[in-house]
Design an enzyme around this catalytic site. Structure first.
Site, PDB file in Angstrom:
ATOM      1  N   ASN A 166       1.478  11.385   5.988  1.00  0.00           N
ATOM      2  CA  ASN A 166       0.646  10.522   6.819  1.00  0.00           C
ATOM      3  C   ASN A 166       1.108  10.624   8.264  1.00  0.00           C
ATOM      4  OD1 ASN A 166      -0.583   7.149   6.387  1.00  0.00           O
ATOM      5  ND2 ASN A 166      -1.610   9.069   6.009  1.00  0.00           N
ATOM      6  N   TYR A 203     -16.329  33.016  45.612  1.00  0.00           N
ATOM      7  CA  TYR A 203     -15.626  31.850  45.074  1.00  0.00           C
ATOM      8  C   TYR A 203     -14.460  32.231  44.163  1.00  0.00           C
ATOM      9  CZ  TYR A 203     -19.571  28.898  46.556  1.00  0.00           C
ATOM     10  OH  TYR A 203     -20.529  28.227  47.268  1.00  0.00           O
ATOM     11  N   TYR A 244       0.831  -1.205   0.000  1.00  0.00           N
ATOM     12  CA  TYR A 244       0.000   0.000   0.000  1.00  0.00           C
ATOM     13  C   TYR A 244       0.868   1.260   0.000  1.00  0.00           C
ATOM     14  CZ  TYR A 244      -2.863   3.886   1.500  1.00  0.00           C
ATOM     15  OH  TYR A 244      -3.457   5.115   1.570  1.00  0.00           O
ATOM     16  N   HIS A 255      -2.875  16.656  -2.728  1.00  0.00           N
ATOM     17  CA  HIS A 255      -3.285  16.772  -1.327  1.00  0.00           C
ATOM     18  C   HIS A 255      -2.987  18.144  -0.721  1.00  0.00           C
ATOM     19  CE1 HIS A 255      -3.998  12.580  -1.769  1.00  0.00           C
ATOM     20  NE2 HIS A 255      -4.069  12.294  -0.478  1.00  0.00           N
ATOM     21  N   PHE A 279      -1.943   6.957  12.189  1.00  0.00           N
ATOM     22  CA  PHE A 279      -2.159   8.348  11.787  1.00  0.00           C
ATOM     23  C   PHE A 279      -3.409   8.962  12.411  1.00  0.00           C
ATOM     24  CE2 PHE A 279      -3.760   5.406   8.509  1.00  0.00           C
ATOM     25  CZ  PHE A 279      -5.123   5.569   8.728  1.00  0.00           C
ATOM     26  N   GLU A 314     -12.320   6.088   4.514  1.00  0.00           N
ATOM     27  CA  GLU A 314     -11.856   6.713   5.754  1.00  0.00           C
ATOM     28  C   GLU A 314     -13.096   7.259   6.464  1.00  0.00           C
ATOM     29  OE1 GLU A 314      -8.902   9.410   4.224  1.00  0.00           O
ATOM     30  OE2 GLU A 314      -7.736   7.750   3.384  1.00  0.00           O
TER      31      GLU A 314
END
Length: 517
Positions: free
Chosen positions: A194, A277, A52, A82, A326, A411
């Site tokens: 990645n 407080y 892969y 990308h 990842f 994904e």
């Protein structure tokens, strides 16, 4: 010089590289391990084994086999396609952190890249060449694909970088620095993008800043205690010891130390029996915030030394394993958790601001105005603080509970960790401005009480801050004061506060014996 893969990288060491001038090198043992790992990839390519991301497509295209003479083109196409980040670029400190963390991950020797690729990342770091990386566009699984693609572009001589205080085409910066563009080989494009280095880099920068702001918020809270003549008994160590939370006891001890010689604090029953407080519970709230910060630190220090790409190559066994390292869920959770602490630092600060300006809650001049009615004083500063606190509440919504499937549903669950980290950093800027507003109001209140009666620690801090923001003697445009003081707090390193409180790394540890049984 810090040698990558020689030992685990710590956040303190990361700080010295990201914010300082420490150089980075590659440990000799790492060079050997990276080269041996790469040899396995080369052998598998020669044997035409299907792997892969090496000789297949990506994501939904993982079943598409790529011919051997297109393997380099496959990696270049991956980076180009990308690089879809949008929005304003990350700050240079974050871009620099991304370079460091990606180099450290690849230096572990499980990613199948050449030594030359890791060295390119190191050269960028040492020459201070910082890729221009858009902030938006990552799902946080399959890693920070979009932002890391923009980082990878720069290594190839493409895109833009920040270099020598200029934004310029990468090719121009590389020419000046005498660095040759990298040529990607099989697997290397995927190995670069990645991973979780964008969200983790933002997380590291946020962590380093929130630790500093928390210490500063304690110091400002101590000054507010003086301005409101707060009751010091609420910080007694035996009170906090029985709660058994070390961080709470540490905050109480630091506040007591800061105010040890103050003539402006009071005792129980002297003016009132107990405080509101927002004063009385400073150790409980900020101590809990420190607990969250410690959790985030633990997860970040794991992740900055983690191998988070896919697939991974194991030299000892020769295995190539596709998995999901990842996925950014651990950092997404940590950053969402950290957002709660950041929000609460501002929440409790804004409530103290209200007590400083509200004439129904104190005996100070109304709204800290030098001429109440004619002049509004700190009235709208409290509005601004309230607005920032409210904005933080919307940003505190956990990004990690959201997921949108991608890559044709291959994904199908993502972390949104980069969104969580970005929002945490954005909230931190808001909270710093709230602390700056509290400091302006606390200084004005202390001035009204008499600065000569302040503790030595708070008076020193008061004198330094007064050089940035003068006393309010007349209404003026306070926006500049808020921004200038927030910028001063941002630049004021924790080590500069050693005269007031010890740095957390050097503090005396709280042992079980100190807790009451």
């Amino acid at each position: 010089m810090f040698m990558l893969a020689d030992k685990p990288l710590t956040l303190i060491e990361a700080k010295s590289i990201i914010e300082g001038n420490e150089k980075v090198g590659l440990a000799p043992s790492a060079v050997v391990k990276i080269a041996a790992n790469r040899d396995i990839v080369e052998k598998m390519i020669a044997d035409k084994k299907t792997m892969y991301g090496i000789n297949t497509g990506f994501g939904k295209f993982s079943d598409v086999i790529i011919e051997q003479d297109h393997l380099q083109e496959l990696q270049l196409n991956l980076i180009h396609s990308h690089a879809c980040g949008v929005g304003e670029p990350f700050a240079e400190s974050i871009s620099r952190a991304m370079l460091l963390l990606r180099a450290n991950a690849l230096a572990q020797g499980y990613s199948g890249v050449r030594v030359a690729l890791v060295q390119q990342l190191i050269d960028f770091l040492n020459c201070r060449i910082h890729p221009v990386i858009p902030q938006q566009g990552s799902l946080g699984a399959s890693g920070d694909l979009a932002p890391l693609s923009h980082l990878a572009l720069a290594l190839l001589g493409e895109g833009e970088v920040f270099y020598q205080e200029e934004r310029m085409p990468t090719k121009d910066a590389l020419k000046r620095a005498k660095i040759s563009p990298l040529q990607l080989e099989a697997k290397e494009g995927l190995a670069l993008i990645n991973g979780t280095q964008a969200m983790t880099a933002v997380g590291v920068v946020t962590y380093l800043q929130v630790e500093q702001l928390l210490l500063q918020s304690e110091l400002v809270a101590a000054m507010t205690m003086e301005g409101l003549r707060g009751i010091i008994d609420a910080f007694a160590p035996e009170l906090h010891a029985v709660r058994r939370h070390p961080e709470q006891l540490e905050v109480a001890n630091r506040i007591q130390m800061l105010l040890t010689d103050s003539k402006l604090t009071t005792r129980q029953g002297e003016l009132r029996v107990q405080d509101a407080y927002s004063l009385r519970c400073i150790p409980q709230v900020l101590g809990a915030a420190w607990q969250v910060v410690n959790y985030a630190k633990e997860k970040l220090e794991m992740e900055i030394n983690a191998v988070t790409d896919n697939p991974l190559i194991f030299s000892d066994s020769g295995k190539v394993i596709s998995g999901g390292n990842f996925h950014g869920e651990p950092i997404a959770f940590a950053m969402d958790f950290l957002k709660l602490a950041i929000a609460e630092i501002a929440n409790i600060s804004e409530r103290r601001i209200e007590r400083l300006v509200n004439p129904q809650l104190n005996d100070l001049p109304p709204i800290l105005s030098p001429n109440p009615g004619l002049e509004s004083g700190a009235m709208i500063m409290q509005y601004s603080a309230a607005s920032l606190v409210s904005e933080n509440k919307t940003l505190a919504h956990p990004a990690s509970v959201d997921s949108i499937p991608s890559s044709a549903n291959q994904e199908d669950h993502v972390s949104m960790g980069t969104i969580a980290a970005r929002h945490a950093l954005q909230m931190l800027g808001n909270s710093r401005r709230v602390i700056a507003i509290e400091l302006i109001c606390a200084m004005q209140a202390a001035e009204y009480r008499g600065v000569d009666m302040m503790s030595a620690a708070t008076r020193d801090f008061y004198d330094q801050a007064r050089e940035i923001v003068p006393s309010i003697v007349k209404d003026r445009v306070f926006a500049m004061d808020i921004e200038n003081l927030a910028d001063w707090l941002f630049k004021k390193d924790i080590r500069d506060l050693n005269q007031f409180v010890k740095h957390r790394e050097d503090r005396k540890s709280i042992t079980e014996k100190e807790m009451l049984t």
